[in-house]
Design a protein around this motif. Structure first.
Motif, PDB file in Angstrom:
ATOM      1  N   GLN A 247     -15.412  -1.039  -3.039  1.00  0.00           N
ATOM      2  CA  GLN A 247     -16.209  -2.405  -2.364  1.00  0.00           C
ATOM      3  C   GLN A 247     -16.435  -2.339  -1.533  1.00  0.00           C
ATOM      4  OE1 GLN A 247     -16.344  -4.335  -5.994  1.00  0.00           O
ATOM      5  NE2 GLN A 247     -17.382  -2.567  -7.397  1.00  0.00           N
TER       6      GLN A 247
ATOM      7  N   SER B 155      -4.798  -5.069  -6.213  1.00  0.00           N
ATOM      8  CA  SER B 155      -5.510  -4.024  -5.830  1.00  0.00           C
ATOM      9  C   SER B 155      -5.764  -3.475  -4.533  1.00  0.00           C
ATOM     10  CB  SER B 155      -6.894  -4.642  -5.520  1.00  0.00           C
ATOM     11  OG  SER B 155      -7.637  -4.955  -6.858  1.00  0.00           O
TER      12      SER B 155
ATOM     13  N   ASN C 233      -8.375   1.437  -4.541  1.00  0.00           N
ATOM     14  CA  ASN C 233      -9.843   1.242  -4.104  1.00  0.00           C
ATOM     15  C   ASN C 233      -9.686   2.253  -2.956  1.00  0.00           C
ATOM     16  OD1 ASN C 233     -11.393  -0.350  -5.850  1.00  0.00           O
ATOM     17  ND2 ASN C 233      -9.977  -1.875  -4.388  1.00  0.00           N
TER      18      ASN C 233
ATOM     19  N   GLN D 272     -12.458  -7.014   6.101  1.00  0.00           N
ATOM     20  CA  GLN D 272     -12.245  -7.873   5.485  1.00  0.00           C
ATOM     21  C   GLN D 272     -10.980  -9.132   6.429  1.00  0.00           C
ATOM     22  OE1 GLN D 272     -12.106  -6.884   1.817  1.00  0.00           O
ATOM     23  NE2 GLN D 272     -12.841  -5.102   1.389  1.00  0.00           N
TER      24      GLN D 272
ATOM     25  N   LYS E  17     -10.976 -12.839   3.925  1.00  0.00           N
ATOM     26  CA  LYS E  17     -11.282 -12.824   2.858  1.00  0.00           C
ATOM     27  C   LYS E  17     -10.886 -11.294   2.015  1.00  0.00           C
ATOM     28  CE  LYS E  17     -14.473 -14.004  -0.675  1.00  0.00           C
ATOM     29  NZ  LYS E  17     -15.484 -14.202  -1.157  1.00  0.00           N
ATOM     30  N   THR E  18     -10.325 -11.031   1.722  1.00  0.00           N
ATOM     31  CA  THR E  18     -10.223  -9.211   0.925  1.00  0.00           C
ATOM     32  C   THR E  18     -10.378  -9.502  -0.540  1.00  0.00           C
ATOM     33  OG1 THR E  18      -7.749  -9.879   1.063  1.00  0.00           O
ATOM     34  CG2 THR E  18      -8.584  -9.065   2.751  1.00  0.00           C
ATOM     35  N   ASP E  19     -10.704  -7.638  -0.749  1.00  0.00           N
ATOM     36  CA  ASP E  19     -10.515  -7.429  -1.792  1.00  0.00           C
ATOM     37  C   ASP E  19      -9.640  -7.000  -2.476  1.00  0.00           C
ATOM     38  OD1 ASP E  19     -11.345  -5.603  -0.983  1.00  0.00           O
ATOM     39  OD2 ASP E  19     -13.655  -5.498  -1.648  1.00  0.00           O
ATOM     40  N   PHE E  20      -8.749  -6.596  -1.430  1.00  0.00           N
ATOM     41  CA  PHE E  20      -7.883  -6.129  -1.857  1.00  0.00           C
ATOM     42  C   PHE E  20      -6.336  -6.733  -1.613  1.00  0.00           C
ATOM     43  CE2 PHE E  20      -8.991  -5.212   2.734  1.00  0.00           C
ATOM     44  CZ  PHE E  20      -7.702  -5.715   3.002  1.00  0.00           C
ATOM     45  N   ASP E  21      -4.828  -6.545  -2.205  1.00  0.00           N
ATOM     46  CA  ASP E  21      -3.798  -7.222  -2.398  1.00  0.00           C
ATOM     47  C   ASP E  21      -2.823  -6.385  -0.946  1.00  0.00           C
ATOM     48  OD1 ASP E  21      -4.725  -9.485  -4.013  1.00  0.00           O
ATOM     49  OD2 ASP E  21      -4.744  -7.535  -5.670  1.00  0.00           O
TER      50      ASP E  21
ATOM     51  N   SER F 217      -4.844 -13.301  -0.182  1.00  0.00           N
ATOM     52  CA  SER F 217      -5.236 -12.799  -1.645  1.00  0.00           C
ATOM     53  C   SER F 217      -4.403 -14.716  -2.040  1.00  0.00           C
ATOM     54  CB  SER F 217      -4.047 -11.590  -2.282  1.00  0.00           C
ATOM     55  OG  SER F 217      -4.410 -10.301  -1.325  1.00  0.00           O
TER      56      SER F 217
ATOM     57  N   ASN G 276      -1.520 -13.129  -6.972  1.00  0.00           N
ATOM     58  CA  ASN G 276      -1.508 -11.468  -6.591  1.00  0.00           C
ATOM     59  C   ASN G 276      -0.528 -11.398  -5.445  1.00  0.00           C
ATOM     60  OD1 ASN G 276      -3.717 -12.112  -8.256  1.00  0.00           O
ATOM     61  ND2 ASN G 276      -4.965 -10.031  -7.227  1.00  0.00           N
TER      62      ASN G 276
END
Length: 474
Positions: free
Chosen positions: A18, A61, A93, A107, A112-116, A359, A363
């Motif tokens: 995503q 993630s 992902n 990102q 800002k990331t949606d993964f760590d 993160s 996380n």
């Protein structure tokens, strides 16, 4: 490599991460240039001691490109890490390979990331460090990781910046990641067509492929990466450049023009375009990992080159016309280290794990704990048995690894021979220039000599116009 049954495949599924699509359109150019005027100039430091871990449910993630090892990692981590951290779910992902760099750095540019845990190619590290996108884990490594358990170059390639010369590690340099998956090319050859003994030199390999193609109509002599995408065509040229004694650049002087396109570089380009390309199948000018695997599995190539970590599906009878069992396929397919010529260099592949600077603290702490756990000797051997390519020396020499696939010994033998590309913040622009021009030469759109001269000139322009932050290189 042997993958768990569910993920052993030649084709790449279309599971995607995503992503913030709107942000990607705004930030891609800035990210690809390796410059983010709003980013910190250095990476923030991770603590030496892992902070207290949460007992609440947590999803850790990753982001990687879509290929079998990504799915192997998710399955392996959820099965094994959960034994120690049952409240943690691992999510890997994935994005198409061609979008991998931009998916991460878009990102990063937005802070800002949606993964760590971003899984970076070795050449991505300089850009991420320069922009302050990942944590400096030097103190963490000193306290938690036995660095003597690794080949020094693997530690340097997957985590150090700036890097020393190829094959070396500067023990005083900062660390920003640790190995996740090692990789290099293997030569895949048809034992039933060319014999049990693989060619030992590059020139001999070309000669054997030429004869095999002539003797077996409908079967191409060679299959290799040629696409203008990811690092496909660039790695192919760089591999040939290395074995014919060429150099990609003078790292200390940051000089490409006159080095890449010297006599050795020109000979390598001539070999690639005028001797190797005529032995490939019609329409192969945009082939990458899947296309090479498919032509091998269909029995349409005498000799092929591919990444070891992507070769496991070749042994799956459901995807091959070479036999109805693994054993029958192995009666026809052999795997060997790359032939040498003036040198014995091979391409360094593989990737490292890093920690996103954006993160949450919880996380980040979990990411550090996962990395420490993953690098343990017992876990590295389990990862090898599950289909991974470890980097610890003891794991590489273990039966769990060597017995897991017919190409794993190839990797172990290739480690001392590896050469990487340039590890600098400008990497993304450099590789795009090389891919475009090598692909053009392979497809007849440019003369080989002109293509190489253009690469050298354009890449030199990128280095000369950049900030030069990070220095060093390979």
């Amino acid at each position: 490599m042997r993958y768990p049954k569910r993920i052993r495949r030649l084709s790449v599924p279309r599971r995607t991460a995503q992503l913030a699509t709107a942000a990607m359109l705004v930030a891609t150019t800035m990210a690809a240039c390796g410059q983010d005027d709003g980013a910190d100039s250095s990476a923030p430091k991770a603590p030496a001691t892992i902070p207290e871990l949460t007992k609440d449910p947590l999803t850790l993630s990753f982001i990687w490109f879509d290929w079998p090892p990504a799915h192997a990692l998710e399955d392996f981590a959820n099965a094994e890490y959960a034994k120690e951290r049952p409240n943690v779910t691992i999510k890997v992902n994935t994005v198409p390979n061609a979008n991998w760099h931009d998916a991460m750095f878009t990102q990063f540019a937005a802070h800002k990331t949606d993964f760590d845990i971003p899984i970076l190619d070795s050449q991505h590290i300089g850009e991420a460090v320069t922009n302050g996108n990942i944590l400096d884990i030097t103190d963490f490594v000193k306290k938690n990781i036995d660095v003597k358990a690794y080949n020094p170059y693997l530690l340097a390639a997957y985590g150090q910046f700036p890097q020393a010369e190829t094959g070396k590690r500067d023990e005083n340099a900062s660390m920003y990641g640790l190995p996740l998956l090692g990789d290099t090319w293997t030569m895949i050859y048809r034992k039933d067509l060319i014999g049990d003994k693989p060619p030992q030199t590059w020139d001999q390999m070309i000669s054997v492929a030429e004869k095999c193609q002539a003797d077996h109509p409908g079967v191409s002599g060679l299959a290799f990466h040629q696409a203008n995408g990811s690092d496909a065509a660039a790695v192919t040229y760089n591999t040939v450049n290395g074995v014919y004694g060429g150099n990609l650049w003078n790292a200390k002087e940051r000089k490409i023009e006159g080095v890449l396109n010297d006599a050795a570089g020109q000979e390598a380009m001539d070999v690639l375009v005028n001797k190797m390309k005529p032995l490939t199948a019609k329409g192969s000018g945009n082939w990458f990992i899947d296309e090479v695997n498919a032509t091998v599995a269909q029995g349409k190539a005498c000799i092929a080159f591919n990444w070891i970590a992507a070769s496991g599906g070749l042994l799956d009878p459901k995807q091959s016309t070479l036999g109805t069992t693994r054993e029958q396929i192995l009666d026809k397919l052999g795997f060997a280290t790359l032939p040498s010529q003036k040198t014995n260099l091979v391409p360094l592949g593989g990737m490292g794990m890093h920690v996103s600077a954006y993160s949450s603290k919880a996380n980040q702490a979990e990411a550090l704990n996962f990395i420490k756990w993953f690098e343990r000797a017992d876990i590295q051997k389990k990862w090898a048995a599950a289909g991974g390519v470890p980097s610890r020396t003891d794991a590489l020499a273990s039966p769990e690894f060597l017995d897991a696939g017919p190409f794993n010994q190839v990797y172990a033998d290739s480690v001392p021979r590896m050469r990487d590309m340039w590890n600098v913040p400008e990497y993304a622009r450099l590789v795009d220039i090389e891919n475009t021009n090598v692909n053009a030469a392979l497809n007849g759109a440019k003369e080989p000599e002109d293509a190489l001269d253009d690469i050298a000139k354009e890449q030199q322009g990128v280095l000369d116009s950049g900030s030069g932050k990070g220095g060093g290189g390979l």
